[in-house]
Design a protein around this motif. Structure first.
Motif, PDB file in Angstrom:
ATOM      1  N   GLY A 100       0.806  -1.205   0.000  1.00  0.00           N
ATOM      2  CA  GLY A 100       0.000   0.000   0.000  1.00  0.00           C
ATOM      3  C   GLY A 100       0.838   1.253   0.000  1.00  0.00           C
ATOM      4  O   GLY A 100       0.513   2.232  -0.657  1.00  0.00           O
ATOM      5  N   ILE A 101       1.954   1.248   0.730  1.00  0.00           N
ATOM      6  CA  ILE A 101       2.818   2.419   0.779  1.00  0.00           C
ATOM      7  C   ILE A 101       3.434   2.679  -0.584  1.00  0.00           C
ATOM      8  O   ILE A 101       3.581   3.821  -1.022  1.00  0.00           O
ATOM      9  N   THR A 102       3.796   1.609  -1.307  1.00  0.00           N
ATOM     10  CA  THR A 102       4.341   1.790  -2.655  1.00  0.00           C
ATOM     11  C   THR A 102       3.317   2.489  -3.542  1.00  0.00           C
ATOM     12  O   THR A 102       3.646   3.429  -4.277  1.00  0.00           O
ATOM     13  N   GLU A 103       2.063   2.033  -3.489  1.00  0.00           N
ATOM     14  CA  GLU A 103       1.017   2.665  -4.273  1.00  0.00           C
ATOM     15  C   GLU A 103       0.781   4.100  -3.810  1.00  0.00           C
ATOM     16  O   GLU A 103       0.540   4.999  -4.612  1.00  0.00           O
ATOM     17  N   PHE A 104       0.868   4.298  -2.498  1.00  0.00           N
ATOM     18  CA  PHE A 104       0.677   5.619  -1.921  1.00  0.00           C
ATOM     19  C   PHE A 104       1.712   6.592  -2.463  1.00  0.00           C
ATOM     20  O   PHE A 104       1.397   7.703  -2.891  1.00  0.00           O
ATOM     21  N   GLN A 105       3.001   6.170  -2.476  1.00  0.00           N
ATOM     22  CA  GLN A 105       4.066   7.033  -2.981  1.00  0.00           C
ATOM     23  C   GLN A 105       3.892   7.305  -4.471  1.00  0.00           C
ATOM     24  O   GLN A 105       4.151   8.419  -4.948  1.00  0.00           O
ATOM     25  N   THR A 106       3.445   6.288  -5.209  1.00  0.00           N
ATOM     26  CA  THR A 106       3.180   6.501  -6.635  1.00  0.00           C
ATOM     27  C   THR A 106       2.108   7.551  -6.831  1.00  0.00           C
ATOM     28  O   THR A 106       2.213   8.420  -7.700  1.00  0.00           O
ATOM     29  N   GLU A 107       1.075   7.487  -5.995  1.00  0.00           N
ATOM     30  CA  GLU A 107      -0.010   8.455  -6.138  1.00  0.00           C
ATOM     31  C   GLU A 107       0.472   9.871  -5.837  1.00  0.00           C
ATOM     32  O   GLU A 107       0.084  10.834  -6.494  1.00  0.00           O
ATOM     33  N   ILE A 108       1.361  10.007  -4.842  1.00  0.00           N
ATOM     34  CA  ILE A 108       1.941  11.325  -4.543  1.00  0.00           C
ATOM     35  C   ILE A 108       2.642  11.866  -5.780  1.00  0.00           C
ATOM     36  O   ILE A 108       2.452  13.007  -6.188  1.00  0.00           O
ATOM     37  N   GLN A 109       3.493  11.026  -6.370  1.00  0.00           N
ATOM     38  CA  GLN A 109       4.281  11.468  -7.514  1.00  0.00           C
ATOM     39  C   GLN A 109       3.384  11.830  -8.693  1.00  0.00           C
ATOM     40  O   GLN A 109       3.629  12.827  -9.389  1.00  0.00           O
ATOM     41  N   MET A 110       2.357  11.032  -8.924  1.00  0.00           N
ATOM     42  CA  MET A 110       1.486  11.290 -10.069  1.00  0.00           C
ATOM     43  C   MET A 110       0.650  12.557  -9.862  1.00  0.00           C
ATOM     44  O   MET A 110       0.605  13.445 -10.706  1.00  0.00           O
ATOM     45  N   LEU A 111      -0.019  12.642  -8.704  1.00  0.00           N
ATOM     46  CA  LEU A 111      -0.918  13.765  -8.485  1.00  0.00           C
ATOM     47  C   LEU A 111      -0.179  15.086  -8.384  1.00  0.00           C
ATOM     48  O   LEU A 111      -0.743  16.139  -8.661  1.00  0.00           O
ATOM     49  N   SER A 112       1.100  15.043  -7.977  1.00  0.00           N
ATOM     50  CA  SER A 112       1.861  16.285  -7.851  1.00  0.00           C
ATOM     51  C   SER A 112       2.126  16.921  -9.199  1.00  0.00           C
ATOM     52  O   SER A 112       2.437  18.102  -9.274  1.00  0.00           O
ATOM     53  N   LYS A 113       2.012  16.163 -10.287  1.00  0.00           N
ATOM     54  CA  LYS A 113       2.256  16.745 -11.607  1.00  0.00           C
ATOM     55  C   LYS A 113       1.020  16.716 -12.493  1.00  0.00           C
ATOM     56  O   LYS A 113       1.120  16.999 -13.677  1.00  0.00           O
ATOM     57  N   LEU A 114      -0.156  16.425 -11.926  1.00  0.00           N
ATOM     58  CA  LEU A 114      -1.380  16.343 -12.721  1.00  0.00           C
ATOM     59  C   LEU A 114      -2.386  17.369 -12.238  1.00  0.00           C
ATOM     60  O   LEU A 114      -2.676  17.447 -11.046  1.00  0.00           O
ATOM     61  N   ARG A 115      -2.884  18.170 -13.137  1.00  0.00           N
ATOM     62  CA  ARG A 115      -3.942  19.127 -12.828  1.00  0.00           C
ATOM     63  C   ARG A 115      -4.909  19.152 -14.001  1.00  0.00           C
ATOM     64  O   ARG A 115      -4.531  19.495 -15.114  1.00  0.00           O
ATOM     65  N   HIS A 116      -6.148  18.757 -13.734  1.00  0.00           N
ATOM     66  CA  HIS A 116      -7.133  18.735 -14.813  1.00  0.00           C
ATOM     67  C   HIS A 116      -8.521  18.726 -14.194  1.00  0.00           C
ATOM     68  O   HIS A 116      -8.731  18.195 -13.098  1.00  0.00           O
TER      69      HIS A 116
END
Length: 846
Positions: free
Chosen positions: A534-550
């Motif tokens: 879960g933490i791996t997925e959590f960190q991935t989500e941080i990285q993705m959402l930090s560069k996505l705005r829509h």
């Protein structure tokens, strides 16, 4: 006399080697100024370079008081350290350069014993016209020769180095090098760390070499390097030598390309590496770590060198790279990037000073997925300190005395560029085999119509209610993670994470409904430290959402990284998952028009993920529970825990199969090769859920009906899809609209990805289906609907985007260029400053 067979074979092998790998011509610097300061005669180094005296060189030395000193011998690596020039007042070396651009500036120091001054106690500063190189420098009883190495972008033909002694002290220098560096050595583009994003403008900084390591290999001196550099072994920096093993091959195994030549690093670097040691276990799970002492008030560029010389076949080695415990590169597959084994590859990663409170650490480790050999490698590492906001490389003051304060140039740059998406790829006028779009469709549906200005003027979410963690607040908001929340704030918002406030559960932990500030509801996603996956997925989500705005992606409000807590705060999507409104919750049925509009919104979000940023992102878990609805039933794609960056220049990512049963792309399942067409397949299943109002998999049904995709396509091929649609739609749905919708779903579900449409194609056909439905409800004919579809976009009016003065957090706001053709339309950042922030309800684990 006959040549012996063995000798003949050796000669043939040698000649074939020479013809197969022609040597790269050495770099010849246009400026190559080498000065042995204080010397009476030139000095020749072991590497063959000749250092001239000051009288012989073209430089000009301006000083009123200086002393030349020398010793006959000393324990030094080079004769240039046997002489020195000492200054009791400011002195300037002025150089006339042949060409502008990056130059190596190397300053050599050794405190020679003399009768005039104790050079071990000498304190002084060294500056150029632009950069502070050393501030109040002192050798501090160091009895070894000291090299300070810089890489500076010199733009003027005259270049000066000033030595300024402190009051009642002296300055000294043993030797100076000012040498041209190749233009290809420093790229303008890199990758920012945390969040991982593109970083532009590397050529705007000055650099000091902090470390240059040859992993798993020997010392490389200037005699053996292509640019006179020194590479030291990595063994002294390994945190646990028992976890690492050295490996090397012959240098002729290294295959340079036209893009990456020995100028970047010599073959000796790429022909050796440090890898994971044999743990004698079935599934090794540890990282190889290096630790470095650095000045944590500065940002750094880490140039990481890789060359797969250990694998026996392509696509067999996947590993992760971490910097200061943060994911820097996920699932690195060198063979996919280079096309073959033994080809060098490097990556520049910008590390913000705010992440280096405990120094600098680099780790490599396995992916923990069943994808090939379990191993991780690193061939070389360069650690370069970046100049700060006042162009200093030592201390907080610039040449003119101005102070950098608490920030640095790197921080400001990271603020600006972490919110950018770099160079957005052109969208192009995509060809549709199954229904052509109007030529102006792309222009009318460009991203600018659906992207909102960054945070607009509403900064209420960005400012913390108190001063606690204000430094972190600035950093996280600047990097796109929004407001920094203290743990106490989130405890208060969720009533101490009351179990009654849980609105979702996943592999990462729980999602809580919370209330912040003036009563705004939010979703608080709290990572469970006991859940490794879960933490791996959590960190991935941080990285993705930090560069996505829509507009059609779930918005991130803020972040908490206090102690061991990892918490994300999202907007609360009050109408929950799309699935709840289709079946299973006894909610008011959605009309066909509502379903079309929600499907179009989700398609827009996925289309943006695939093509709206430079590299593209594959969601990998598209389903109706990950399409959330706000209070106005606007659809937003959520849950990026399984997302993957699309490979640059490649058509797939080789990775373990993850996702949700019923939505998995069969081609991805068979070949373990993920593409954006895998998302298209999953979205096809979503469209069938919309039409039929039933789950993707229902094991309680008869065998032939368990899989929605298989069952619905059987009816579609019979031309009887209307027999299985949601009964609530009967009599309200236009047959032509349903037909177009079903055709879109069928194309999405093609067996092979190459036969599936892009999300842009799907989006247009859904919009056309909506036009047909609107014409039907208004009593128009199909021909009238076609005319309307060709002239009026189904999209709302574009949001007006105008330049906004940069705020205190230095976020850039972009204005799209005018007069762009369809293939040149660029995306801009999207985030509404007035939108309510929220996240999912009804989320379930995978």
């Amino acid at each position: 006399m006959a040549i012996p067979l063995l000798l003949l074979l050796l000669l043939l092998a040698s000649s074939s080697f020479i013809s197969a790998a022609p040597p790269t011509p050495p770099f010849s610097p246009q400026d190559n100024i080498l000065i042995d300061c204080g010397a009476k005669s030139p000095a020749t180094l072991p590497d063959g370079r000749s250092f001239k005296t000051e009288e012989q060189s073209t430089q000009f030395l301006k000083t009123n008081k200086d002393i030349q000193v020398s010793v006959p011998s000393a324990d030094v690596p080079s004769p240039i350290y046997l002489t020195a020039r000492i200054f009791t007042e400011q002195a300037t070396y002025a150089f006339q350069l042949t060409r502008p651009g990056f130059h190596w500036v190397r300053l050599h120091f050794f405190p020679l014993k003399n009768n005039e001054f104790d050079l071990q106690q000498a304190t002084f500063s060294v500056m150029t016209d632009k950069y502070v190189l050393l501030h109040n420098f002192k050798v501090n009883n160091n009895t070894n020769a000291i090299l300070k190495e810089y890489l500076l972008n010199v733009t003027e033909p005259k270049f000066s180095i000033n030595f300024i002694p402190m009051k009642n002290s002296a300055a000294f220098i043993n030797a100076i090098e000012v040498v041209s560096a190749p233009d290809s050595l420093i790229s303008d583009q890199g990758t920012a760390l945390f969040p991982v994003d593109s970083f532009s403008g590397l050529s705007d900084f000055g650099y000091q070499v902090a470390y240059r390591l040859n992993m798993g290999g020997p010392l490389i001196t200037s005699q053996n390097d292509t640019l006179g550099r020194t590479w030291i072994p990595d063994t002294d920096f390994l945190k646990d030598k028992n976890l690492a093993r050295s490996f090397s091959v012959a240098t002729n195994v290294v295959k340079y390309t036209d893009v990456l030549t020995p100028i970047i690093a010599p073959a000796t670097v790429y022909s050796s590496l440090t890898k994971m040691a044999d743990s004698k276990t079935m599934q090794p799970n540890f990282n190889v770590s290096w630790k470095f002492d650095v000045d944590t008030s500065f940002d750094y560029v880490l140039r990481m060198h890789f060359c797969d010389i250990v694998s026996k076949s392509l696509n067999d080695l996947y590993f992760n790279v971490y910097i200061n415990g943060k994911m820097a590169i996920s699932g690195l597959d060198l063979s996919s990037l280079t096309g073959e084994l033994g080809v060098p590859y490097y990556k520049d990663i910008v590390v913000n000073a705010s992440t280096m409170s405990g120094g600098l650490s680099v780790q490599i480790g396995p992916m923990n997925e069943k994808t090939g050999t379990v191993n991780a490698i690193l061939n070389g590492l360069e650690v370069l300190k970046m100049s700060n906001s006042v162009d200093s490389l030592d201390g907080e003051f610039g040449v003119d005395g101005t102070s950098a304060g608490l920030g640095t140039k790197g921080t400001v740059a990271a603020v600006g560029f972490a919110m950018m998406f770099g160079a957005f790829v052109g969208l192009g006028a995509m060809v549709i085999k199954w229904k052509r779009r109007p030529q102006d469709w792309q222009k009318r549906n460009s991203f600018s119509a659906w992207l909102l200005p960054i945070h607009a003027s509403d900064s209420s979410f960005m400012a913390s209610k108190n001063s606690v963690g204000s430094h972190k607040s600035n950093f996280y908001s600047s990097t796109g993670l929004g407001r920094y929340f203290s743990f106490a704030e989130l405890q208060e918002a969720t009533k101490n994470f009351d179990s009654s406030a849980i609105i979702g559960v996943g592999g990462f932990g729980n999602v809580y409904l919370g209330t912040i500030d003036d009563g705004t509801k939010v979703a608080v996603k709290r990572g469970n430290p006991q859940s490794e996956q879960g933490i791996t997925e959590f960190q991935t989500e941080i990285q993705m959402l930090s560069k996505l705005r829509h507009r059609h992606l779930v918005s991130l409000i803020g972040y908490c990284d206090e102690n061991d807590e990892m918490i994300l705060v999202y907007e609360y999507m009050s109408n929950g998952p799309f699935r709840d409104h289709l079946y299973g919750k006894n909610l008011q049925p959605l009309s066909w028009k509502q379903r079309l509009e929600i499907s179009i919104g989700a398609a827009r979000g996925l289309h943006y993920l695939h093509t709206g940023i430079a590299q593209g992102i594959i969601h990998r878990d598209v389903k109706t529970t990950n399409i959330l609805l706000d209070d106005a039933f606007v659809a937003k794609v959520a849950d990026f825990g399984l997302s993957k960056d699309a490979p640059m220049g490649q058509n797939h990512v080789s990775t373990a199969v993850k996702g949700s049963f019923g939505y998995l792309d069969p081609e991805y399942f068979r070949r373990q090769q993920l593409t954006d067409k895998s998302d298209v397949y999953s979205f096809g299943v979503v469209l069938l859920e919309v039409l039929c109002a039933r789950p993707a998999i229902n094991p309680q049904l008869p065998r032939e009906q368990v899989s929605l995709a298989e069952w619905a396509m059987q009816w579609k091929r019979k031309g009887l899809i209307e027999k299985i649609i949601d009964p609530h739609l009967v009599g309200t749905i236009n047959p032509e609209s349903m037909k177009k919708f079903a055709e879109a779903a069928e194309k999405c579900l093609a067996e092979y990805g190459v036969d599936r449409p892009t999300m842009g194609d799907v989006l247009w056909n859904l919009e056309y289906a909506l036009q047909l439905q609107e014409a039907f409800t208004q009593g128009k004919s199909e021909e009238e609907a076609k005319v309307q579809s060709a002239t009026v976009s189904a999209s709302p009016a574009p949001v007006a985007v105008t330049p906004i003065s940069p705020s205190s957090d230095h976020r850039p706001v972009f204005k799209p260029e005018e007069n762009k053709g369809p293939a040149e339309v660029q995306a801009i950042d999207d985030h509404s400053g007035t939108a309510m922030f929220a996240q999912f309800s009804g989320l379930s684990g995978r």
